[in-house]
Design an enzyme around this catalytic site. Structure first.
Site, PDB file in Angstrom:
ATOM      1  N   LYS A  29       0.829  -1.220   0.000  1.00  0.00           N
ATOM      2  CA  LYS A  29       0.000   0.000   0.000  1.00  0.00           C
ATOM      3  C   LYS A  29       0.861   1.266   0.000  1.00  0.00           C
ATOM      4  O   LYS A  29       0.571   2.219  -0.723  1.00  0.00           O
ATOM      5  CB  LYS A  29      -0.931   0.030   1.232  1.00  0.00           C
ATOM      6  N   ARG A  32      -9.606   0.478   9.288  1.00  0.00           N
ATOM      7  CA  ARG A  32      -9.203  -0.888   9.625  1.00  0.00           C
ATOM      8  C   ARG A  32     -10.272  -1.626  10.422  1.00  0.00           C
ATOM      9  O   ARG A  32     -10.074  -2.790  10.753  1.00  0.00           O
ATOM     10  CB  ARG A  32      -7.929  -0.831  10.480  1.00  0.00           C
ATOM     11  N   ARG A  46      11.472  -0.547  12.195  1.00  0.00           N
ATOM     12  CA  ARG A  46      10.182  -0.682  12.880  1.00  0.00           C
ATOM     13  C   ARG A  46      10.166  -1.935  13.745  1.00  0.00           C
ATOM     14  O   ARG A  46      10.353  -3.043  13.221  1.00  0.00           O
ATOM     15  CB  ARG A  46       9.042  -0.739  11.852  1.00  0.00           C
ATOM     16  N   ARG A  99       0.078  -9.448  13.263  1.00  0.00           N
ATOM     17  CA  ARG A  99      -0.528  -8.373  12.452  1.00  0.00           C
ATOM     18  C   ARG A  99      -1.405  -8.962  11.345  1.00  0.00           C
ATOM     19  O   ARG A  99      -2.472  -8.426  11.056  1.00  0.00           O
ATOM     20  CB  ARG A  99       0.568  -7.486  11.865  1.00  0.00           C
TER      21      ARG A  99
HETATM   22  P1  ADP Z   1       1.240  -2.117   8.165  1.00  0.00           P
HETATM   23  O1  ADP Z   1      -0.037  -2.003   7.413  1.00  0.00           O
HETATM   24  O2  ADP Z   1       2.404  -2.503   7.307  1.00  0.00           O
HETATM   25  O3  ADP Z   1       1.122  -2.981   9.392  1.00  0.00           O
HETATM   26  P2  ADP Z   1       0.902   0.580   9.193  1.00  0.00           P
HETATM   27  O4  ADP Z   1       1.948   1.605   9.225  1.00  0.00           O
HETATM   28  O5  ADP Z   1      -0.316   0.828   8.365  1.00  0.00           O
HETATM   29  O6  ADP Z   1       1.654  -0.714   8.729  1.00  0.00           O
HETATM   30  O7  ADP Z   1       0.376   0.268  10.670  1.00  0.00           O
HETATM   31  C1  ADP Z   1       1.268  -0.033  11.716  1.00  0.00           C
HETATM   32  C2  ADP Z   1       0.493  -0.189  13.019  1.00  0.00           C
HETATM   33  O8  ADP Z   1      -0.149   1.068  13.345  1.00  0.00           O
HETATM   34  C3  ADP Z   1      -0.652  -1.198  13.034  1.00  0.00           C
HETATM   35  O9  ADP Z   1      -0.210  -2.512  13.282  1.00  0.00           O
HETATM   36  C4  ADP Z   1      -1.519  -0.635  14.178  1.00  0.00           C
HETATM   37  O10 ADP Z   1      -0.964  -0.926  15.445  1.00  0.00           O
HETATM   38  C5  ADP Z   1      -1.403   0.855  13.991  1.00  0.00           C
HETATM   39  N1  ADP Z   1      -2.470   1.385  13.110  1.00  0.00           N
HETATM   40  C6  ADP Z   1      -2.284   1.983  11.903  1.00  0.00           C
HETATM   41  N2  ADP Z   1      -3.458   2.324  11.368  1.00  0.00           N
HETATM   42  C7  ADP Z   1      -4.422   1.957  12.242  1.00  0.00           C
HETATM   43  C8  ADP Z   1      -5.839   2.024  12.264  1.00  0.00           C
HETATM   44  N3  ADP Z   1      -6.525   2.568  11.236  1.00  0.00           N
HETATM   45  N4  ADP Z   1      -6.502   1.551  13.345  1.00  0.00           N
HETATM   46  C9  ADP Z   1      -5.839   1.024  14.373  1.00  0.00           C
HETATM   47  N5  ADP Z   1      -4.508   0.905  14.422  1.00  0.00           N
HETATM   48  C10 ADP Z   1      -3.788   1.360  13.370  1.00  0.00           C
END
Ligand code: ADP
Length: 207
Positions: free
Chosen positions: A14, A89, A134, A146
């Site tokens: 993404k 999400r 990360r 995840r």
């Molecule tokens: P990835 O999709 O590769 O896991 P992201 O940067 O989108 O990476 O998200 C990293 C973390 O941030 C998630 O595992 C979660 O803990 C938190 N997070 C991000 N977006 C959301 C969301 N919309 N709702 C809840 N938690 C979120």
């Protein structure tokens, strides 16, 4: 405004595709993961709370991310549109996004989902972990958590957009440019077909 939700499990690509979409369509990129990591870097109370959950691969509470998106929409009122990456999400987040966009007289044009199997995701994220710094990319247990959280809490959001006839899925394995062409063709179809729809949506909101 033309608003696109880019969807898919962690590691689906993404972020990579968002960068290319920003350049082509001049949209504002809103990644809740990036917004949360910025809070962590700043050392805010929100960042400190979020970090514990993120490092373990768990979702942060809905109200936290919804609040961040609400502020970002407010601060970017002149935008041609948004790419939502990592948001919504949960179904609660999807409902809030509809409400927030309606307040700005706009709506989600389409959700585009990148489909990638779990073993490929684990390989990609372990690879990214070597350079991303990360903590949630650093070990297989957190990465698989995840993916499980995605399957149990997030995947259902696709149904929310499918019910609105806005859902498109495509294979997220292949050449980055070929996937980008595929995404672009979906967006172009929506833009062509939707040139009258936004006006109708605006009228509904104002009524
Ligand atoms: P990835 O999709 O590769 O896991 P992201 O940067 O989108 O990476 O998200 C990293 C973390 O941030 C998630 O595992 C979660 O803990 C938190 N997070 C991000 N977006 C959301 C969301 N919309 N709702 C809840 N938690 C979120």
């Amino acid at each position: 405004m033309h608003n696109i939700v880019l969807f898919g499990p962690p590691g689906a690509g993404k972020g990579t595709q968002s960068q290319k979409l920003i350049a082509k369509y001049h949209l504002v990129h809103l990644s809740t993961g990036d917004l949360l990591r910025a809070q962590i870097v700043e050392g805010t109370p929100l960042g400190l709370t979020a970090k514990k959950l993120m490092d373990e691969g768990l979702l942060v509470p809905d109200e936290v991310v919804i609040g961040m998106i609400g502020s970002a929409l407010h601060n970017n009122r002149q935008a041609a549109g948004f790419i939502f990456d990592g948001f919504p999400r949960t179904t609660t987040q999807a409902e809030s996004l509809d409400r927030l966009l309606a307040e700005h007289g706009t709506s989600v044009a389409c959700m585009i989902a990148l489909e990638v199997g779990e073993e490929e995701l684990v390989t990609r994220l372990l690879g990214r972990g070597k350079t991303s710094g990360r903590p949630d990319d650093q070990d297989e247990i957190r990465i698989r958590r995840r993916v499980t959280v995605y399957n149990t809490e997030t995947a259902q959001v696709a149904g929310y957009y499918a019910a609105q006839h806005k859902f498109h899925a495509l294979n997220g394995i292949g050449e980055v440019d070929a996937i980008f062409q595929h995404i672009s063709s979906i967006i172009d179809q929506h833009q062509a077909a939707g040139s009258e729809a936004p006006a109708a949506a605006t009228r509904e909101v104002k009524a």
